[in-house]
Motif scaffolding. Structure first.
Motif, mmCIF file in Angstrom:
data_model
loop_
_atom_site.group_PDB
_atom_site.id
_atom_site.type_symbol
_atom_site.label_atom_id
_atom_site.label_comp_id
_atom_site.label_asym_id
_atom_site.label_seq_id
_atom_site.Cartn_x
_atom_site.Cartn_y
_atom_site.Cartn_z
ATOM 1 N N CYS A 1 63.927 15.303 28.104
ATOM 2 C CA CYS A 1 64.626 16.503 28.570
ATOM 3 C C CYS A 1 63.989 17.775 28.031
ATOM 4 O O CYS A 1 63.536 17.818 26.880
ATOM 5 C CB CYS A 1 66.101 16.475 28.153
ATOM 6 S SG CYS A 1 67.050 15.105 28.864
ATOM 7 N N THR A 2 63.971 18.800 28.873
ATOM 8 C CA THR A 2 63.600 20.140 28.445
ATOM 9 C C THR A 2 64.823 21.036 28.626
ATOM 10 O O THR A 2 65.548 20.920 29.616
ATOM 11 C CB THR A 2 62.425 20.692 29.263
ATOM 12 O OG1 THR A 2 62.759 20.681 30.660
ATOM 13 C CG2 THR A 2 61.179 19.848 29.039
ATOM 14 N N GLU A 3 65.024 21.922 27.678
ATOM 15 C CA GLU A 3 66.195 22.806 27.688
ATOM 16 C C GLU A 3 65.741 24.258 27.671
ATOM 17 O O GLU A 3 64.865 24.642 26.882
ATOM 18 C CB GLU A 3 67.074 22.527 26.466
ATOM 19 C CG GLU A 3 68.295 23.434 26.359
ATOM 20 C CD GLU A 3 69.092 23.178 25.087
ATOM 21 O OE1 GLU A 3 70.173 23.785 24.928
ATOM 22 O OE2 GLU A 3 68.622 22.378 24.255
ATOM 23 N N LYS A 4 66.323 25.051 28.565
ATOM 24 C CA LYS A 4 66.056 26.480 28.596
ATOM 25 C C LYS A 4 67.375 27.217 28.432
ATOM 26 O O LYS A 4 68.282 27.062 29.263
ATOM 27 C CB LYS A 4 65.376 26.883 29.898
ATOM 28 C CG LYS A 4 63.962 26.334 30.063
ATOM 29 C CD LYS A 4 63.309 26.836 31.348
ATOM 30 C CE LYS A 4 61.895 26.321 31.485
ATOM 31 N NZ LYS A 4 61.240 26.802 32.743
ATOM 32 N N VAL A 5 67.474 28.006 27.367
ATOM 33 C CA VAL A 5 68.706 28.727 27.067
ATOM 34 C C VAL A 5 68.530 30.195 27.415
ATOM 35 O O VAL A 5 67.623 30.856 26.909
ATOM 36 C CB VAL A 5 69.087 28.575 25.582
ATOM 37 C CG1 VAL A 5 70.370 29.346 25.279
ATOM 38 C CG2 VAL A 5 69.238 27.100 25.208
ATOM 39 N N GLY A 6 69.368 30.691 28.327
ATOM 40 C CA GLY A 6 69.337 32.094 28.713
ATOM 41 C C GLY A 6 70.638 32.780 28.351
ATOM 42 O O GLY A 6 71.556 32.176 27.796
ATOM 43 N N THR A 7 70.732 34.044 28.685
ATOM 44 C CA THR A 7 71.946 34.799 28.365
ATOM 45 C C THR A 7 73.114 34.398 29.258
ATOM 46 O O THR A 7 74.269 34.505 28.850
ATOM 47 C CB THR A 7 71.684 36.308 28.521
ATOM 48 O OG1 THR A 7 71.205 36.563 29.849
ATOM 49 C CG2 THR A 7 70.645 36.771 27.501
ATOM 50 N N ARG A 8 72.815 33.929 30.460
ATOM 51 C CA ARG A 8 73.876 33.578 31.399
ATOM 52 C C ARG A 8 73.954 32.094 31.734
ATOM 53 O O ARG A 8 74.933 31.655 32.355
ATOM 54 C CB ARG A 8 73.695 34.372 32.699
ATOM 55 C CG ARG A 8 73.822 35.876 32.525
ATOM 56 C CD ARG A 8 73.733 36.575 33.863
ATOM 57 N NE ARG A 8 73.896 38.025 33.722
ATOM 58 C CZ ARG A 8 73.879 38.873 34.743
ATOM 59 N NH1 ARG A 8 73.686 38.415 35.983
ATOM 60 N NH2 ARG A 8 74.029 40.173 34.535
ATOM 61 N N THR B 1 72.413 27.843 30.636
ATOM 62 C CA THR B 1 71.582 26.863 29.937
ATOM 63 C C THR B 1 71.161 25.808 30.946
ATOM 64 O O THR B 1 72.007 25.229 31.633
ATOM 65 C CB THR B 1 72.344 26.200 28.784
ATOM 66 O OG1 THR B 1 72.726 27.202 27.833
ATOM 67 C CG2 THR B 1 71.485 25.153 28.101
ATOM 68 N N LYS B 2 69.842 25.595 31.044
ATOM 69 C CA LYS B 2 69.317 24.676 32.049
ATOM 70 C C LYS B 2 68.685 23.453 31.383
ATOM 71 O O LYS B 2 67.953 23.586 30.404
ATOM 72 C CB LYS B 2 68.279 25.385 32.925
ATOM 73 C CG LYS B 2 68.824 26.593 33.672
ATOM 74 C CD LYS B 2 67.742 27.256 34.508
ATOM 75 C CE LYS B 2 68.278 28.479 35.259
ATOM 76 N NZ LYS B 2 67.227 29.131 36.082
ATOM 77 N N PHE B 3 68.984 22.294 31.943
ATOM 78 C CA PHE B 3 68.396 21.039 31.479
ATOM 79 C C PHE B 3 67.643 20.395 32.639
ATOM 80 O O PHE B 3 68.133 20.335 33.765
ATOM 81 C CB PHE B 3 69.474 20.069 31.001
ATOM 82 C CG PHE B 3 69.781 20.141 29.543
ATOM 83 C CD1 PHE B 3 69.361 19.144 28.672
ATOM 84 C CD2 PHE B 3 70.496 21.218 29.028
ATOM 85 C CE1 PHE B 3 69.653 19.210 27.323
ATOM 86 C CE2 PHE B 3 70.797 21.287 27.677
ATOM 87 C CZ PHE B 3 70.373 20.283 26.817
ATOM 88 N N LEU B 4 66.440 19.899 32.352
ATOM 89 C CA LEU B 4 65.690 19.070 33.285
ATOM 90 C C LEU B 4 65.298 17.802 32.547
ATOM 91 O O LEU B 4 64.581 17.854 31.543
ATOM 92 C CB LEU B 4 64.444 19.793 33.797
ATOM 93 C CG LEU B 4 63.453 18.925 34.584
ATOM 94 C CD1 LEU B 4 64.115 18.323 35.818
ATOM 95 C CD2 LEU B 4 62.213 19.722 34.976
ATOM 96 N N CYS B 5 65.776 16.668 33.035
ATOM 97 C CA CYS B 5 65.519 15.389 32.367
ATOM 98 C C CYS B 5 64.817 14.424 33.316
ATOM 99 O O CYS B 5 65.191 14.304 34.486
ATOM 100 C CB CYS B 5 66.822 14.765 31.874
ATOM 101 S SG CYS B 5 67.688 15.757 30.633
#
Length: 210
Positions: free
Chosen positions: A172-179, A181-185
């Motif tokens: 999994c990769t996680e991208k945390v933004g201000t609005r 949180t995205k996960f791609l697994c």
């Protein structure tokens, strides 16, 4: 799904439970977006279902199904119910399509075999003349996640009275933004289990002096 099963649906469920070759879910990706806005979370899934006996597809079409997303702690993140009226079997055993407001799930027969599938009878890893594989594509919008996303992600499909069909995507990769949180697994491999720690050896007790 909380509803009474018809006699036909019950028969399909029993057939699925008693199938000699259990259906197998092979997921190639799970995507999830947890936003700060209410009812704006979403997730999607892609992959394959190997259904050698054809019972899972028939059961989904006749009784509906539940699609579930869970996090690494096996806590339910999102759950969508498709009733029987929400699902339509395709002609010539080509699969099933289920739709409700904000969510769509399709399982369509394919001659293409997933690269990572371990085939014992069919040695050709790319094509097969009588495929038991169905391409899985699901999109679930307008969700309100019940729990926090965490790696790995788990997706499962199930019907009342039978075991769930599930798979885990470990990488999994996680991208945390201000609005959001995205996960791609993607599939990956399970992390090694830590060996149990041996208990410390007690120091010998000194003999009492005479």
């Amino acid at each position: 799904m909380r509803r009474a099963l018809s006699l036909l649906a019950l028969g399909v469920t029993l057939a699925l439970t008693a199938a000699e070759t259990a259906p197998t879910l092979i997921l190639t990706s799970i995507k999830a977006v947890d936003t700060t806005r209410a009812n704006k979370d979403q997730w999607s899934v892609k992959g394959y279902l190997n259904d050698p006996d054809g019972n899972a597809i028939l059961a989904f079409g006749d009784t509906g199904l539940t699609a579930l997303l869970a996090n690494g702690n096996e806590d339910t993140v999102s759950e969508t119910d498709f009733d029987a009226d929400d699902c339509r079997l395709l002609n010539n055993d080509k699969g099933v399509i289920c739709k409700v407001t904000g969510a769509r799930l399709s399982l369509k027969r394919t001659k293409r075999v997933p690269k990572d599938a371990m085939l014992e009878v069919q040695r050709n890893r790319n094509t097969t003349t009588a495929s038991s594989y169905y391409r899985v594509s699901g999109v679930f919008r307008r969700q309100e996640f019940e729990n926090t996303l965490s790696s790995p992600l788990i997706a499962a499909f199930g019907i009342e009275g039978a075991d769930e069909i599930s798979d885990i995507n470990y990488k999994c990769t996680e991208k945390v933004g201000t609005r959001a949180t995205k996960f791609l697994c993607t599939p990956g491999t399970a992390p090694p289990t830590a060996a149990p720690t041996a208990a410390p050896t007690a120091a010998p007790t000194a003999a009492p002096s005479v």
